[in-house]
Design a protein around this motif. Structure first.
Motif, short mmCIF file in Angstrom:
data_model
loop_
_atom_site.label_atom_id
_atom_site.label_comp_id
_atom_site.label_asym_id
_atom_site.label_seq_id
_atom_site.Cartn_x
_atom_site.Cartn_y
_atom_site.Cartn_z
N ALA A 59 110.62 35.67 54.26
CA ALA A 59 111.92 35.64 55.14
C ALA A 59 111.60 34.66 56.26
O ALA A 59 112.25 33.89 56.53
CB ALA A 59 112.34 36.88 55.37
N THR A 60 110.47 34.84 57.07
CA THR A 60 110.25 34.09 58.37
C THR A 60 110.13 32.37 57.84
O THR A 60 110.55 31.54 58.75
CB THR A 60 108.70 34.47 59.06
N MET A 61 109.64 32.21 56.74
CA MET A 61 109.42 30.99 56.33
C MET A 61 110.93 30.24 56.01
O MET A 61 111.32 29.05 56.47
CB MET A 61 108.56 30.81 55.00
N GLY A 62 111.59 31.11 55.37
CA GLY A 62 113.12 30.58 54.99
C GLY A 62 113.71 30.52 56.27
O GLY A 62 114.51 29.56 56.17
N LEU A 63 113.67 31.13 57.13
CA LEU A 63 114.40 31.33 58.39
C LEU A 63 113.91 29.86 59.24
O LEU A 63 114.88 29.06 59.71
CB LEU A 63 114.31 32.39 59.16
N PHE A 64 112.60 29.48 59.30
CA PHE A 64 112.14 28.22 59.66
C PHE A 64 112.78 27.17 59.04
O PHE A 64 113.15 26.11 59.71
CB PHE A 64 110.91 28.25 59.63
N LEU A 65 112.61 27.20 57.54
CA LEU A 65 113.17 26.01 56.84
C LEU A 65 114.60 25.58 57.08
O LEU A 65 115.01 24.70 57.29
CB LEU A 65 112.79 26.31 55.46
N ALA A 66 115.43 26.89 57.10
CA ALA A 66 116.78 26.83 57.26
C ALA A 66 117.26 26.41 58.85
O ALA A 66 118.03 25.33 58.77
CB ALA A 66 117.50 27.98 57.07
#
Length: 174
Positions: A111-118
Motif C-alpha cells: 500500500a505504501t508503494m502504491g501510494l508513492f507511485l500514484a
C-alpha cells in the motif's frame, strides 16, 4: 523525457526483486520501505536541477518567473524544478509519513508503494503542464508529454496496489 526517473525506477525495481528473492524477503514490504525514503532523494535531486538550471519550465511572465542562465532564449520561465521538489519531495514525503504513522499503511503490504507511485505520478503529470517539454518523437496528441505518458501506467499501478491491499485488509477483517 522522463526516462531518467522512470528508467531508474525500473532498474531499482528489478534489483529489489532480485535482492528480495535472494534474501527471502517479501517484495512488497521491501518496496514499501523504498517508497518511504524515495521522496527525500527526489527533493534533493530537484533542488540540484534548480541549482544547475536544468529542466526548467515553460515560458511565463508571472511574479516568480525566472530567467535561467542556461536558457539560450533568456526567457522568463516557471521554476518547475521547485514545483517538483515541493510536490514529489516535501508533499509526498508528508503524505507517506502521515499515512504510515496515523493509518499504519506499512501493515498493508504494497500500500505504501502504491501510494508513492500514484502520488509521484499525479505530481509529475501536474507539473508537466509547467515544465518545458523535452524534444521527443513522436509528438503526442492533446498536449501530452513523454513524462505524462510514462507516469500514467505508474498512476494506474499505484492505484491498483492501494485497491488490492484495501480489499485484502477487508477480507482479513471479515
Amino acid at each position: 523525457g522522463g526516462m531518467s526517473f522512470h528508467g531508474g525506477l525500473i532498474g531499482v525495481s528489478l534489483v529489489g526483486v532480485l535482492f528480495a528473492r535472494k534474501h527471502k524477503l517479501n517484495m512488497l514490504s521491501l518496496g514499501d520501505m523504498f517508497a518511504c525514503a524515495t521522496p527525500i532523494g527526489l527533493f534533493f535531486g530537484r533542488i540540484a536541477n534548480f541549482i544547475n538550471a536544468e529542466l526548467y519550465g515553460r515560458p511565463w511572465d508571472g511574479p516568480w518567473s525566472m530567467v535561467f542562465p542556461t536558457d539560450p532564449l533568456a526567457t522568463p520561465r516557471h521554476p518547475s524544478q521547485l514545483y517538483e521538489a515541493a510536490l514529489e519531495g516535501l508533499a509526498l514525503f508528508a503524505i507517506l509519513f502521515f499515512a504510515t504513522r496515523k493509518f499504519g499503511l506499512l501493515r498493508r503490504r504494497g500500500a505504501t508503494m502504491g501510494l508513492f507511485l500514484a502520488g509521484y505520478a499525479a505530481s509529475r503529470i501536474l507539473v508537466e503542464n509547467f515544465r518545458e517539454p523535452d524534444v521527443q518523437m513522436p509528438d503526442f496528441p492533446l498536449g501530452l508529454t513523454m513524462g505524462m505518458m510514462l507516469s500514467a501506467p505508474m498512476l494506474l499501478f499505484g492505484a491498483w496496489l492501494i485497491w488490492r491491499t484495501r480489499n485484502a485488509a477487508q477480507k482479513e477483517a471479515a
